[in-house]
Scaffold this active site. Structure first.
Site, mmCIF file in Angstrom:
data_model
loop_
_atom_site.group_PDB
_atom_site.id
_atom_site.type_symbol
_atom_site.label_atom_id
_atom_site.label_comp_id
_atom_site.label_asym_id
_atom_site.label_seq_id
_atom_site.Cartn_x
_atom_site.Cartn_y
_atom_site.Cartn_z
ATOM 1 N N CYS A 2 0.837 -1.183 0.000
ATOM 2 C CA CYS A 2 0.000 0.000 0.000
ATOM 3 C C CYS A 2 0.879 1.244 0.000
ATOM 4 C CB CYS A 2 -0.898 0.010 1.241
ATOM 5 S SG CYS A 2 -1.854 -1.519 1.480
ATOM 6 N N ARG A 50 -4.745 1.466 -0.678
ATOM 7 C CA ARG A 50 -4.570 0.033 -0.435
ATOM 8 C C ARG A 50 -4.451 -0.779 -1.713
ATOM 9 N NH1 ARG A 50 -8.739 -4.420 2.156
ATOM 10 N NH2 ARG A 50 -7.151 -5.967 2.680
ATOM 11 N N GLY A 77 3.075 -3.294 3.308
ATOM 12 C CA GLY A 77 3.966 -4.447 3.337
ATOM 13 C C GLY A 77 3.245 -5.717 3.695
ATOM 14 N N ASP A 101 -3.289 -9.124 8.076
ATOM 15 C CA ASP A 101 -2.106 -8.907 8.894
ATOM 16 C C ASP A 101 -2.092 -7.493 9.452
ATOM 17 O OD1 ASP A 101 -1.735 -7.874 6.333
ATOM 18 O OD2 ASP A 101 0.400 -8.307 6.257
ATOM 19 N N SER A 378 11.163 -12.301 -5.923
ATOM 20 C CA SER A 378 12.376 -11.902 -6.624
ATOM 21 C C SER A 378 13.611 -12.440 -5.915
ATOM 22 C CB SER A 378 12.443 -10.366 -6.691
ATOM 23 O OG SER A 378 13.717 -9.915 -7.095
#
Length: 615
Positions: A2, A50, A77, A101, A378
């Site tokens: 976000c 968001r 995050g 979360d 990644s």
């Protein structure tokens, strides 16, 4: 993932200024295309955009604690251990209304205060306005994966995920002084420095608190030196287990997930573990693994000190070997020269580019990925952690008594280009680099009795993890989030970082090659051809047509009396243009071409942001 912004002012009533924060919030729309929210009180206004990843229906922000309003949270995050923390908090009497979360982070703060950050495993940045004490708490993850900036004001503070959110506020100035310019052109990447005057970056692993009387900083995590007692076989096995655990934990999402696959060791390792984890969960669809290449690149490719071979054939081989769906994103010069792409990348980073066309192609890659997935894993940070770059192995770079990545910066012409346009002497970059290097060395944690090569390689590892890698993480976050794509980085799991950082160099280089530990950990999981490859950086175009187009663009700037001439004399730029054809075929952050590209973007940046130079 976000975007968040906020304004705290203790000596005025902010309720009449909600529109200012709404405008700040709007600058984060790319980071959060799915939803928005603003919470306002007399002395604090918090805004949020968001990108819905977990509990997409709920988990809206800013999130206010239920029942008695005790605290308000804006957060960006992912916390990968949120389910375990939620169970623990329930055991302590907390009740939850969502599966997100976000709510776990808010409840963790109410239970443990600022100490909650130490319990979070993941990549995150958050801001909490404690209603009870009228205190602002800013926190950032250990490795600095998620960005967070702040700007002190006469009676409080502004904060945002990106500088643009702060610079939208009428009290913030887009001013850059000599130190800001030095930071831009020296490639030292000083932690906390944000180029714009008055703007600061929250340090990785740090909590910043603002009260009526003061601003305080608390470092809750940093790299430390510990004796490594495991033997080589145990170390290899532990690396494999820690990476597998990190990748598996980071696959959790309520949206489609893929990987970025170059065909190098790092991204191949992540893709292999991700495919295995999905198979163990009974997934019926193959994991999409995305690569980037340039049209005709295989025909034009030539080796140099950074690129040994082309990536695509290896990416195809890895995908076939681990059972992933390989997807190649093919670009051409027109794509990376597209003015709309260049403008988007500038707006994403709030600064002129530093790695040339690599940033444009990264943006285009992420933009294409976003059509298929919302989350991508990644291989970022493996080179810094395991010793993958040439400067870990070249004695000139190792013992060069400066930042080791300045070795290719010199060899590939970047330093000479800065001298030729006059910036090296005008900004006194040599003394600035020396000062920042000495400051960095003073931070390095030392192990009693460690001397010689082992001590020096600890220094180089520390410099890479705290300077070079934070620059790359910021670039990856800002460019990917400009497309609404969340990129996760398993190699930044702090448990893996702590373990490998303290493994001796004799283990990291036990077979005389780069990334020995990681190669050994992946033996039997990846094809030998990939394990035995030489490290390649992210690809850059080697098409001479790109150089021609770049030269033409610079000629047009000079003819128009461009703002960049406030910094660099026309004669200096013309000296770069007078170099023979072919001088700018080789790109990358260390090249002369990158200096020319940065000057072009510096000009666009000054115009777009209304930058005031204080020379």
């Amino acid at each position: 993932m976000c975007g968040m912004v906020g304004w705290v002012g203790y000596d005025r009533d902010l309720l009449g200024h909600r529109g200012v924060v709404e405008a700040m919030t709007e600058t984060m729309v790319c980071r959060g295309p799915d939803d928005e929210g603003v919470w306002a009180s007399s002395h604090a206004i918090l805004g949020h955009r968001r990108l819905s990843i977990i509990d997409r229906e709920y988990g809206r922000q800013p999130m206010v604690s239920a029942r008695a309003p005790e605290a308000v949270l804006t957060y960006t995050g992912e916390v990968y251990n949120f389910r375990e923390l939620r169970s623990e908090l329930r055991g302590r009497g907390h009740e939850f209304e969502t599966r997100s979360d976000t709510e776990v982070v808010l409840r963790a703060y109410l239970e443990w205060g600022e100490g909650c950050a130490e319990r979070l495993v993941g990549m995150f940045a958050f801001a909490i306005w404690d209603i009870r004490t009228e205190t602002l708490v800013l926190a950032r993850d250990r490795m600095g994966v998620k960005p967070l900036y702040y700007y002190p004001t006469r009676d409080g503070m502004l904060y945002a995920s990106e500088p643009k959110g702060i610079l939208t506020h009428p009290e913030a100035r887009a001013a850059v002084d000599r130190d800001g310019l030095r930071e831009m052109f020296s490639m030292v990447h000083t932690p906390g420095h944000a180029v714009f005057k008055g703007l600061r970056e929250v340090l990785p692993g740090t909590i910043v608190t603002l009260s009526r009387n003061k601003i305080q900083h608390h470092r809750y995590w940093r790299l430390t030196a510990r004796e490594h007692t495991d033997d080589l076989d145990t170390t290899i096995r532990t690396v494999r287990e820690l990476l597998d655990e990190a990748v598996t934990g980071q696959l959790f999402a309520d949206v489609p997930v893929g990987t970025l696959l170059s065909g190098g060791l790092d991204s191949s390792a992540v893709t292999a573990f991700a495919c295995r984890a999905m198979a163990e969960r009974g997934a019926t669809e193959r994991l999409p693994a995305f690569s980037v290449d340039f049209s005709g690149h295989a025909d034009r490719f030539s080796t140099n000190m950074q690129w040994a071979d082309s990536d695509t054939p290896y990416a195809i081989e890895v995908a076939r070997h681990v059972g992933a769906e390989h997807v190649t994103i093919e670009l051409d010069n027109e794509d990376v020269l597209d003015p709309s792409v260049r403008e988007a990348v500038l707006r994403a980073q709030d600064l002129p580019i530093s790695t040339g066309d690599m940033e444009y192609s990264l943006y285009l890659l992420c933009h294409r990925l976003r059509r298929r997935v919302t989350v991508a894993l990644s291989g970022e940070a493996a080179d810094e952690l395991f010793g993958g770059y040439t400067w870990f192995h070249d004695p000139v770079a190792v013992y060069g008594d400066t930042f080791p990545w300045h070795d290719p910066f010199t060899k590939l012409g970047g330093v000479d280009a800065l001298r030729e346009v006059g910036l090296w002497d005008q900004l006194e970059l040599g003394p600035y680099i020396e000062q920042r290097y000495r400051e960095a060395l003073a931070e390095v944690p030392r192990l009693d009795g460690e001397t010689g090569l082992e001590a020096r390689m600890r220094e180089i590892g520390y410099l890479n993890l705290t300077r070079w890698e934070t620059f790359l993480l910021d670039r990856k976050d800002r460019v990917s989030m400009a497309t609404g794509l969340e990129v996760r980085v398993p190699f930044c799991d702090h448990r893996l970082v702590e373990y490998v950082f303290n493994a001796p160099w004799s283990m990291k280089n036990f077979d005389g090659r780069e990334k020995s530990l990681l190669r050994a950990a992946m033996r039997g999981i990846l094809p030998d051809s990939v394990l035995d490859r030489k490290k390649n950086p992210y690809p850059a175009t080697q098409d001479r047509k790109y150089e021609v187009a770049l030269r033409e663009y610079v000629q047009k700037l000079l003819a128009s009396g461009a703002p960049v001439l406030q910094l660099v004399p026309e004669a200096g730029i013309r000296a770069l243009l007078d170099r023979p054809a072919g001088s700018y075929v080789v790109g990358g952050p260390w090249s002369a071409r990158a200096v020319l590209e940065r000057l072009v973007e510096f000009n666009s940046w000054m115009s777009a942001y209304g930058v005031e130079l204080e020379l």
